[in-house]
Each structure stands twice: as structure tokens, then as C-alpha cells.
Scaffold this active site. Structure first.
Site, PDB file in Angstrom:
ATOM      1  N   ASP A  69       0.994  -1.200  -0.055  1.00 45.13           N
ATOM      2  CA  ASP A  69      -0.022  -0.086   0.019  1.00 45.13           C
ATOM      3  C   ASP A  69       0.766   1.244   0.001  1.00 45.13           C
ATOM      4  OD1 ASP A  69      -2.365   1.470   0.132  1.00 45.13           O
ATOM      5  OD2 ASP A  69      -2.731   1.208   2.222  1.00 45.13           O
ATOM      6  N   LYS A  70       1.617   1.291  -0.966  1.00 47.30           N
ATOM      7  CA  LYS A  70       2.668   2.578  -1.203  1.00 47.30           C
ATOM      8  C   LYS A  70       2.009   3.881  -1.015  1.00 47.30           C
ATOM      9  CE  LYS A  70       6.000   0.321  -4.105  1.00 47.30           C
ATOM     10  NZ  LYS A  70       7.237   0.651  -3.525  1.00 47.30           N
ATOM     11  N   ASN A 115      12.143  -7.316  -6.766  1.00 49.41           N
ATOM     12  CA  ASN A 115      11.585  -5.990  -7.076  1.00 49.41           C
ATOM     13  C   ASN A 115      12.723  -5.077  -7.064  1.00 49.41           C
ATOM     14  OD1 ASN A 115      11.143  -3.618  -5.037  1.00 49.41           O
ATOM     15  ND2 ASN A 115      10.868  -5.307  -3.675  1.00 49.41           N
ATOM     16  N   ALA A 116      12.610  -3.937  -8.030  1.00 47.96           N
ATOM     17  CA  ALA A 116      13.690  -2.987  -8.214  1.00 47.96           C
ATOM     18  C   ALA A 116      12.859  -1.454  -8.178  1.00 47.96           C
ATOM     19  CB  ALA A 116      14.584  -3.111  -9.316  1.00 47.96           C
ATOM     20  N   MET A 117      11.937  -1.460  -7.539  1.00 47.29           N
ATOM     21  CA  MET A 117      10.608  -0.511  -7.784  1.00 47.29           C
ATOM     22  C   MET A 117      11.446   1.085  -7.709  1.00 47.29           C
ATOM     23  SD  MET A 117       8.118  -2.028  -8.452  1.00 47.29           S
ATOM     24  CE  MET A 117       6.442  -1.128  -7.966  1.00 47.29           C
ATOM     25  N   PHE A 119      11.269   3.042  -4.790  1.00 45.83           N
ATOM     26  CA  PHE A 119      10.604   3.966  -3.921  1.00 45.83           C
ATOM     27  C   PHE A 119       9.587   4.970  -4.827  1.00 45.83           C
ATOM     28  CE2 PHE A 119      13.712   4.617  -0.457  1.00 45.83           C
ATOM     29  CZ  PHE A 119      13.406   3.501   0.145  1.00 45.83           C
ATOM     30  N   ASN A 144       6.350   4.071   6.423  1.00 45.05           N
ATOM     31  CA  ASN A 144       7.702   3.864   6.112  1.00 45.05           C
ATOM     32  C   ASN A 144       8.146   5.097   5.253  1.00 45.05           C
ATOM     33  OD1 ASN A 144       9.862   2.720   4.295  1.00 45.05           O
ATOM     34  ND2 ASN A 144       9.450   0.754   5.474  1.00 45.05           N
ATOM     35  N   SER A 180      16.785  -0.633   1.622  1.00 47.47           N
ATOM     36  CA  SER A 180      16.199  -0.982   0.429  1.00 47.47           C
ATOM     37  C   SER A 180      17.186  -0.969  -0.572  1.00 47.47           C
ATOM     38  CB  SER A 180      15.251   0.169  -0.149  1.00 47.47           C
ATOM     39  OG  SER A 180      14.829  -0.289  -1.699  1.00 47.47           O
ATOM     40  N   ASN A 182      17.053  -0.612  -3.650  1.00 47.90           N
ATOM     41  CA  ASN A 182      16.848  -0.085  -4.776  1.00 47.90           C
ATOM     42  C   ASN A 182      17.028   1.573  -5.149  1.00 47.90           C
ATOM     43  OD1 ASN A 182      15.814  -2.468  -5.704  1.00 47.90           O
ATOM     44  ND2 ASN A 182      13.853  -2.320  -4.316  1.00 47.90           N
ATOM     45  N   THR A 183      17.580   2.369  -4.312  1.00 46.02           N
ATOM     46  CA  THR A 183      17.916   3.494  -4.329  1.00 46.02           C
ATOM     47  C   THR A 183      19.370   3.748  -4.095  1.00 46.02           C
ATOM     48  OG1 THR A 183      15.655   4.345  -3.415  1.00 46.02           O
ATOM     49  CG2 THR A 183      17.664   5.899  -2.943  1.00 46.02           C
ATOM     50  N   LYS A 213      14.500  -0.370  10.095  1.00 47.21           N
ATOM     51  CA  LYS A 213      14.207  -1.517   9.269  1.00 47.21           C
ATOM     52  C   LYS A 213      15.717  -1.836   8.750  1.00 47.21           C
ATOM     53  CE  LYS A 213      11.400  -3.862   5.817  1.00 47.21           C
ATOM     54  NZ  LYS A 213      10.102  -3.817   5.159  1.00 47.21           N
ATOM     55  N   ASN A 242      14.641  -6.319   5.543  1.00 49.90           N
ATOM     56  CA  ASN A 242      14.151  -5.953   4.303  1.00 49.90           C
ATOM     57  C   ASN A 242      14.680  -7.029   3.214  1.00 49.90           C
ATOM     58  OD1 ASN A 242      13.653  -4.147   1.863  1.00 49.90           O
ATOM     59  ND2 ASN A 242      14.054  -2.564   3.205  1.00 49.90           N
ATOM     60  N   THR A 243      14.517  -6.883   2.111  1.00 41.49           N
ATOM     61  CA  THR A 243      15.043  -7.818   0.899  1.00 41.49           C
ATOM     62  C   THR A 243      16.497  -7.884   0.693  1.00 41.49           C
ATOM     63  OG1 THR A 243      15.101  -6.119  -0.741  1.00 41.49           O
ATOM     64  CG2 THR A 243      12.986  -6.871  -0.401  1.00 41.49           C
ATOM     65  N   TYR A 311       4.045  -9.806   3.170  1.00 43.87           N
ATOM     66  CA  TYR A 311       3.952  -9.024   1.962  1.00 43.87           C
ATOM     67  C   TYR A 311       3.990 -10.277   0.994  1.00 43.87           C
ATOM     68  CZ  TYR A 311       4.634  -5.955  -1.956  1.00 43.87           C
ATOM     69  OH  TYR A 311       4.473  -5.150  -3.211  1.00 43.87           O
TER      70      TYR A 311
END
Length: 350
Positions: A69-70, A115-117, A119, A144, A180, A182-183, A213, A242-243, A311
Site C-alpha cells: 500500500d505504497k 523487485n527494483a521499484m 520508492f 515507512n 532498500s 533499490n535507491t 528496518k 528488508n529484501t 507481503y
């Protein structure tokens, strides 16, 4: 039913499928009768599951981890699926599109996601407007928070301070996302110096719970030092994990993003156990990563988790998973002779 239709759903692009589910939940939460029906089907209400953690009341220990639920668009509908708390985000001060698509990949055999979303979210102001429509809410809502990709290194701390300022009256707790993959360079912030300064600054802004986290890929000794530093400087607890960027966990991985789901279970559990052995009773511990059924959730609780989050498992097991996890926890509490969940927390440690 979900097991039967899952192969059909998995024929669609993962991000497009998520968008479809989001739209359906948005429609559902606009209809009180639908929400009431969902709640009757999925919500498990039992005093043995209730806890007060950091001054917040949780009617069950199963929360939704950040990433689903971003933008706080489907919080009410998700709560009707039985979650005891929901974490929205990751939110950044300014809106951002995230990384180029495709950026989310399924590994069906391993029941995992990469996932490489990056943010992707609507930004603090827009998400605040949505939360203001429902807050205060029936269950705890966490936010978050993370930095914008374009934020210069020397200004990173101001992103986190701005977000706490934005949400301090419209959330129940904060989670600091420094982990994360991914950033770019975000994980470099997982160091004692930055964590100390950041928490000292944020504690001047809010008394609400703040959780850190962490990544499962950190050196264990270094991780413990960072976590202890966080606790000493005002963190209310640690969320692990986290991942991971250990791409050996799945067949034919992509070269970007973090892996979550069943493939992460072993590593996440190992990291959590080490954290518990060192920090249990010193702080609140929340476990996430590879929790795919009630038995695994109960094991994490006995290892010291006051709360757990899921998740990826919901993607593979469907919306019934929250109900099933809570039912299994109740069965295990009875088997072990515990009167409530608080008696089970940490029992495997001694």
C-alpha cells in the site's frame, strides 16, 4: 479458490496485476457492505492475540509490510482482510516515478519476488491527504519513510525530518528505511554515525514509535552495532529484515532489485534469531521476510518477535493467509499452554 486462479493471475505482468488489485480494493472500500463482508470472512478477533506494543493496541500480531500500500490508497480494504496493523509507503518527500520498468519479477517455483521499484510513490503531501481522511484509524498505521533519489548526500537527513514533520499527527509509528537496495547509496546510511544523528534529530520532532528496518545482507557484528546505536539514540525497535541482494537464492535472477518471499526465509530467520539473542528485552523486535504460514509466524514470535509482517506470501497464498496465520497462532498457543501471545514471545530463547 485462490490456488486455482493463481496460474491465470500470474500470466499478467506483476506490476499491472498489482494495479488491478489496487483498483478492486479501492472499489471495495467505497462500499461499506463489502468491507463488512470481508471483515466477517477474514478478521480473527480473540483476546489471546491482543497486545499493547509501544503504547499502541494491536488486536492481532500480523501486519502488512511496506511496499503493498505504497500510497495509502487501499488501507481500509486491507484492514478488512484481517491485518492487525498496516505500514504504508515507502514515502518520500517529493513524488517520484521509481526505476524504469519492468521492475518486479516473480519466481513461482521459489514463491519469491525480485523487485527494483525504487520508492515509486505520490509523495508526502498527497499521501498525507489520504491518511487524513481516515486517521485516527481502528488499527495502527505506520509510515515507512525514505529519501528521494535526487536528494544530495549532505541533505538526506532533511528528507527524513520533513517526512516526520508531515506525518507526525497522522500516523501511529514510523519506520526508517535505510535498507532498500533499490535507491543508489541508500544502504550506505546504515552506519552508526548517521543513525545516531538521524534519530537524535527525529526524537526532537516526535515521541511516536520509530523503528529501524535493516538489511539481511549486513555483516552480523556491524549490524548489531548499528542496531544498538539506534536503540541507544531513541529507536523504539528493529524490523528485520528488508529484501536481499543475494541472487543465488533463486534460479535465473535479474541483475537488479531485492529478493523477498520464501527464498529469503532462511536468511531472514537466522538474522532475526541473532538479533533476538542479543537484543531481546532491550527493545521491540518485529520480524519480516519469508513468513509464509502460521507455523513460521509462531516460530518468529517464540524467537522474540512481538509482531510479524508479511507481503510476498499474500501474493502467492492469497488474502486468506492472514486469517490462517492468526488461526494457527491460536492453535499453537493452546498446544503450548500459553494463555495469550505475550507468554509465547521469546520462549525459544530460554
Amino acid at each position: 479458490m485462490y490456488e486455482k486462479i493463481r496460474p491465470i493471475l500470474f500470466k499478467f505482468d506483476p506490476e499491472n496485476m498489482h494495479g488491478l488489485v489496487e483498483n478492486l480494493l479501492i472499489i471495495a472500500q467505497a462500499t461499506p457492505m463489502v468491507l463488512e463482508y470481508l471483515a466477517k470472512q477474514y478478521c480473527i478477533v480473540d483476546d489471546r492475540l491482543k497486545q499493547n506494543v509501544c503504547g499502541l493496541n494491536f488486536y492481532n500480531p500480523v501486519g502488512l509490510g511496506a511496499g503493498f500500500d505504497k500510497n495509502a490508497t487501499m488501507t481500509k480494504a486491507l484492514s478488512a482482510l484481517g491485518f492487525g496493523f498496516i505500514e504504508v509507503g515507502t514515502v518520500t518527500p517529493k513524488p517520484q516515478d521509481g526505476n524504469p520498468k519492468p521492475r518486479i519479477f516473480r519466481f513461482v517455483e521459489e514463491k519469491s519476488i525480485q523487485n527494483a521499484m525504487g520508492f515509486n510513490n505520490d509523495g508526502g503531501k498527497k499521501i498525507l491527504e489520504r491518511l487524513q481522511r481516515i486517521y485516527p484509524y481502528a488499527i495502527p498505521i505506520g509510515v515507512n519513510i525514505g529519501k528521494n533519489k535526487i536528494t544530495e548526500e549532505e541533505k538526506v537527513i532533511f528528507d527524513y525530518k520533513k517526512l516526520v514533520s508531515i506525518f507526525k499527527n497522522t500516523s501511529d509509528y514510523f519506520t526508517l528505511n535505510l535498507s532498500s537496495p533499490n535507491t543508489p547509496n541508500l544502504r550506505d546510511l546504515q552506519n552508526e554515525e548517521f543513525v545516531k544523528v538521524l534519530l537524535s534529530e527525529l526524537r526532537c520532532q516526535t515521541n511516536k514509535p520509530i523503528f529501524l528496518k535493516i538489511s539481511p545482507d549486513m555483516d552480523i557484528d556491524y549490524m548489531l552495532k548499528v542496531c544498538e546505536c539506534a536503540i541507544d539514540n531513541g529507536a523504539s525497535g528493529i524490523i528485520a529484515t528488508n529484501t536481499t541482494v543475494d541472487y543465488s537464492l533463486v534460479k535465473n535472477p535479474k541483475d537488479k532489485g531485492g529478493i523477498s518471499g520464501a527464498a529469503l526465509k532462511k536468511r531472514s530467520k537466522e538474522v532475526f534469531q541473532i538479533l533476538s539473542e542479543n537484543l531481546f528485552k532491550k527493545t521491540i523486535l518485529i520480524s519480516i521476510g519469508g513468513i509464509d504460514d502460521g507455523e513460521e509466524a509462531y516460530e518468529r514470535i517464540k524467537l522474540g518477535a512481538s509482531l510479524i509482517q508479511i507481503y510476498t506470501t499474500m501474493i502467492f497464498e492469497g488474502p486468506c493467509i492472514v486469517r490462517e496465520i492468526n488461526k494457527t497462532i491460536l492453535e499453537k498457543l493452546t498446544e503450548d499452554g500459553f494463555k495469550d501471545i505475550s507468554e509465547a514471545i521469546g520462549k525459544s530463547l530460554y
